[in-house]
Design a protein around this motif. Structure first.
Motif, PDB file in Angstrom:
ATOM      1  N   ARG A  94      34.182  -4.216 -16.754  1.00 41.21           N
ATOM      2  CA  ARG A  94      35.070  -3.895 -15.636  1.00 41.21           C
ATOM      3  C   ARG A  94      36.159  -2.981 -16.174  1.00 41.21           C
ATOM      4  O   ARG A  94      36.623  -3.160 -17.293  1.00 41.21           O
ATOM      5  CB  ARG A  94      35.689  -5.158 -15.072  1.00 41.21           C
ATOM      6  N   THR A  95      36.575  -2.030 -15.361  1.00 43.36           N
ATOM      7  CA  THR A  95      37.649  -1.132 -15.752  1.00 43.36           C
ATOM      8  C   THR A  95      38.794  -1.269 -14.763  1.00 43.36           C
ATOM      9  O   THR A  95      38.584  -1.248 -13.557  1.00 43.36           O
ATOM     10  CB  THR A  95      37.169   0.328 -15.785  1.00 43.36           C
ATOM     11  N   ILE A  96      39.994  -1.425 -15.304  1.00 44.88           N
ATOM     12  CA  ILE A  96      41.207  -1.504 -14.491  1.00 44.88           C
ATOM     13  C   ILE A  96      42.144  -0.399 -14.953  1.00 44.88           C
ATOM     14  O   ILE A  96      42.348  -0.224 -16.159  1.00 44.88           O
ATOM     15  CB  ILE A  96      41.903  -2.869 -14.653  1.00 44.88           C
ATOM     16  N   THR A  97      42.701   0.321 -14.000  1.00 46.95           N
ATOM     17  CA  THR A  97      43.689   1.336 -14.312  1.00 46.95           C
ATOM     18  C   THR A  97      45.009   0.917 -13.687  1.00 46.95           C
ATOM     19  O   THR A  97      45.044   0.524 -12.526  1.00 46.95           O
ATOM     20  CB  THR A  97      43.265   2.715 -13.757  1.00 46.95           C
ATOM     21  N   ALA A  98      46.074   0.967 -14.472  1.00 44.57           N
ATOM     22  CA  ALA A  98      47.385   0.537 -13.990  1.00 44.57           C
ATOM     23  C   ALA A  98      48.450   1.499 -14.489  1.00 44.57           C
ATOM     24  O   ALA A  98      48.223   2.278 -15.415  1.00 44.57           O
ATOM     25  CB  ALA A  98      47.677  -0.871 -14.473  1.00 44.57           C
ATOM     26  N   GLU A  99      49.610   1.411 -13.862  1.00 44.27           N
ATOM     27  CA  GLU A  99      50.773   2.185 -14.301  1.00 44.27           C
ATOM     28  C   GLU A  99      51.696   1.292 -15.111  1.00 44.27           C
ATOM     29  O   GLU A  99      51.712   0.066 -14.909  1.00 44.27           O
ATOM     30  CB  GLU A  99      51.519   2.736 -13.089  1.00 44.27           C
ATOM     31  N   LYS A 116      51.621  -9.280 -17.626  1.00 43.37           N
ATOM     32  CA  LYS A 116      52.820  -8.803 -16.945  1.00 43.37           C
ATOM     33  C   LYS A 116      53.407  -7.568 -17.634  1.00 43.37           C
ATOM     34  O   LYS A 116      53.332  -7.426 -18.849  1.00 43.37           O
ATOM     35  CB  LYS A 116      53.880  -9.900 -16.918  1.00 43.37           C
ATOM     36  N   ASN A 117      53.986  -6.710 -16.804  1.00 45.16           N
ATOM     37  CA  ASN A 117      54.762  -5.570 -17.294  1.00 45.16           C
ATOM     38  C   ASN A 117      53.988  -4.751 -18.330  1.00 45.16           C
ATOM     39  O   ASN A 117      54.434  -4.583 -19.467  1.00 45.16           O
ATOM     40  CB  ASN A 117      56.092  -6.065 -17.860  1.00 45.16           C
ATOM     41  N   VAL A 118      52.817  -4.243 -17.933  1.00 44.68           N
ATOM     42  CA  VAL A 118      51.963  -3.527 -18.880  1.00 44.68           C
ATOM     43  C   VAL A 118      52.625  -2.247 -19.389  1.00 44.68           C
ATOM     44  O   VAL A 118      53.446  -1.640 -18.711  1.00 44.68           O
ATOM     45  CB  VAL A 118      50.564  -3.204 -18.287  1.00 44.68           C
ATOM     46  N   THR A 119      52.258  -1.884 -20.610  1.00 48.32           N
ATOM     47  CA  THR A 119      52.740  -0.664 -21.233  1.00 48.32           C
ATOM     48  C   THR A 119      51.529   0.151 -21.682  1.00 48.32           C
ATOM     49  O   THR A 119      50.401  -0.335 -21.668  1.00 48.32           O
ATOM     50  CB  THR A 119      53.617  -0.962 -22.471  1.00 48.32           C
ATOM     51  N   GLY A 127      43.236  -0.872 -23.673  1.00 51.27           N
ATOM     52  CA  GLY A 127      42.230  -1.353 -24.616  1.00 51.27           C
ATOM     53  C   GLY A 127      41.173  -2.184 -23.919  1.00 51.27           C
ATOM     54  O   GLY A 127      41.179  -2.344 -22.695  1.00 51.27           O
ATOM     55  N   THR A 128      40.276  -2.733 -24.712  1.00 51.88           N
ATOM     56  CA  THR A 128      39.181  -3.544 -24.200  1.00 51.88           C
ATOM     57  C   THR A 128      39.451  -5.011 -24.509  1.00 51.88           C
ATOM     58  O   THR A 128      39.699  -5.379 -25.654  1.00 51.88           O
ATOM     59  CB  THR A 128      37.847  -3.096 -24.816  1.00 51.88           C
ATOM     60  N   TYR A 129      39.406  -5.821 -23.468  1.00 52.87           N
ATOM     61  CA  TYR A 129      39.703  -7.244 -23.551  1.00 52.87           C
ATOM     62  C   TYR A 129      38.417  -8.038 -23.336  1.00 52.87           C
ATOM     63  O   TYR A 129      37.610  -7.690 -22.473  1.00 52.87           O
ATOM     64  CB  TYR A 129      40.739  -7.632 -22.495  1.00 52.87           C
ATOM     65  N   GLU A 130      38.256  -9.095 -24.121  1.00 53.41           N
ATOM     66  CA  GLU A 130      37.059  -9.926 -24.020  1.00 53.41           C
ATOM     67  C   GLU A 130      37.448 -11.359 -23.676  1.00 53.41           C
ATOM     68  O   GLU A 130      38.386 -11.910 -24.245  1.00 53.41           O
ATOM     69  CB  GLU A 130      36.291  -9.914 -25.339  1.00 53.41           C
ATOM     70  N   CYS A 131      36.705 -11.925 -22.747  1.00 51.88           N
ATOM     71  CA  CYS A 131      36.915 -13.308 -22.310  1.00 51.88           C
ATOM     72  C   CYS A 131      35.765 -14.161 -22.835  1.00 51.88           C
ATOM     73  O   CYS A 131      34.598 -13.879 -22.565  1.00 51.88           O
ATOM     74  CB  CYS A 131      36.948 -13.350 -20.781  1.00 51.88           C
ATOM     75  N   LEU A 155      41.169  -2.029 -19.900  1.00 52.40           N
ATOM     76  CA  LEU A 155      42.426  -1.713 -19.219  1.00 52.40           C
ATOM     77  C   LEU A 155      42.908  -0.359 -19.701  1.00 52.40           C
ATOM     78  O   LEU A 155      42.996  -0.117 -20.903  1.00 52.40           O
ATOM     79  CB  LEU A 155      43.480  -2.785 -19.513  1.00 52.40           C
ATOM     80  N   ARG A 156      43.212   0.491 -18.741  1.00 51.75           N
ATOM     81  CA  ARG A 156      43.788   1.801 -19.059  1.00 51.75           C
ATOM     82  C   ARG A 156      45.133   1.883 -18.358  1.00 51.75           C
ATOM     83  O   ARG A 156      45.200   1.770 -17.134  1.00 51.75           O
ATOM     84  CB  ARG A 156      42.874   2.927 -18.593  1.00 51.75           C
ATOM     85  N   VAL A 157      46.176   2.051 -19.146  1.00 44.09           N
ATOM     86  CA  VAL A 157      47.517   2.188 -18.581  1.00 44.09           C
ATOM     87  C   VAL A 157      47.907   3.649 -18.687  1.00 44.09           C
ATOM     88  O   VAL A 157      47.966   4.218 -19.782  1.00 44.09           O
ATOM     89  CB  VAL A 157      48.544   1.306 -19.331  1.00 44.09           C
TER      90      VAL A 157
END
Length: 157
Positions: A23-28, A97-100, A105-109, A127-129
């Motif tokens: 899954r890919t998430i893009t955030a500010e 919270k409060n991503v920078t 990076g790539t997170y694994e569960c 996650l791409r910020v």
């Protein structure tokens, strides 16, 4: 040409299967994001969210019925929590919270179900910020990779 066909199909299947689970998430910067992970059984004895490129790699660790901050990477202290503290219906997602930009990076569960089961990889989230390009969820079900994989599979056949 025909001798390589089974190997090509196997490689393609692997690519499609791996892409399907990503899954890919893009955030500010400054936003809160949910890294999603779910399991079928709500009996969860252990949970690890990791980011393998970091040392220590641990983003969030749950064991013995509670959050364990001992090995957590310093950059995640006080910024990560379970989306549902009861993990109802097998939801082991975490909120960051409060991503920078450094959170990219790539997170694994990994989840253990039952007292004797080992941790098993359940979900991978990239996650791409970045500034100004929010879609918070992206291709959350790997549809693009699956569609392309099936297209190429049809071309091979």
């Amino acid at each position: 040409m025909f001798d390589n066909k089974p190997a090509s199909l196997l490689s393609l299947c692997f690519l499609v299967c791996v892409t399907e689970g990503l899954r890919t998430i893009t955030a500010e910067p400054g936003q809160n994001v949910t890294l999603t992970c779910e399991v079928n059984n709500s009996e969860i004895s252990g949970l690890q969210w990791t980011r393998p490129d970091l040392d220590p790699k641990y983003v969030f660790v749950y064991r013995n019925g509670r959050f364990d901050p001992v090995k957590q990477h310093p950059s995640f202290k006080e910024r990560v929590e379970l989306k549902d503290s009861q993990m109802k219906d097998g939801d082991v997602s975490v909120t960051l919270k409060n991503v920078t930009f450094n959170d990219t990076g790539t997170y694994e569960c990994r989840v253990a179900q039952g007292q004797t089961d080992p941790l098993k990889l359940n979900s991978i989230v990239h996650l791409r910020v970045s500034a100004g390009h929010t879609n918070n969820g992206g291709d959350s079900h790997g549809r693009v990779g699956l569609t392309l994989g099936l297209f190429f599979l049809l071309l091979i056949l």
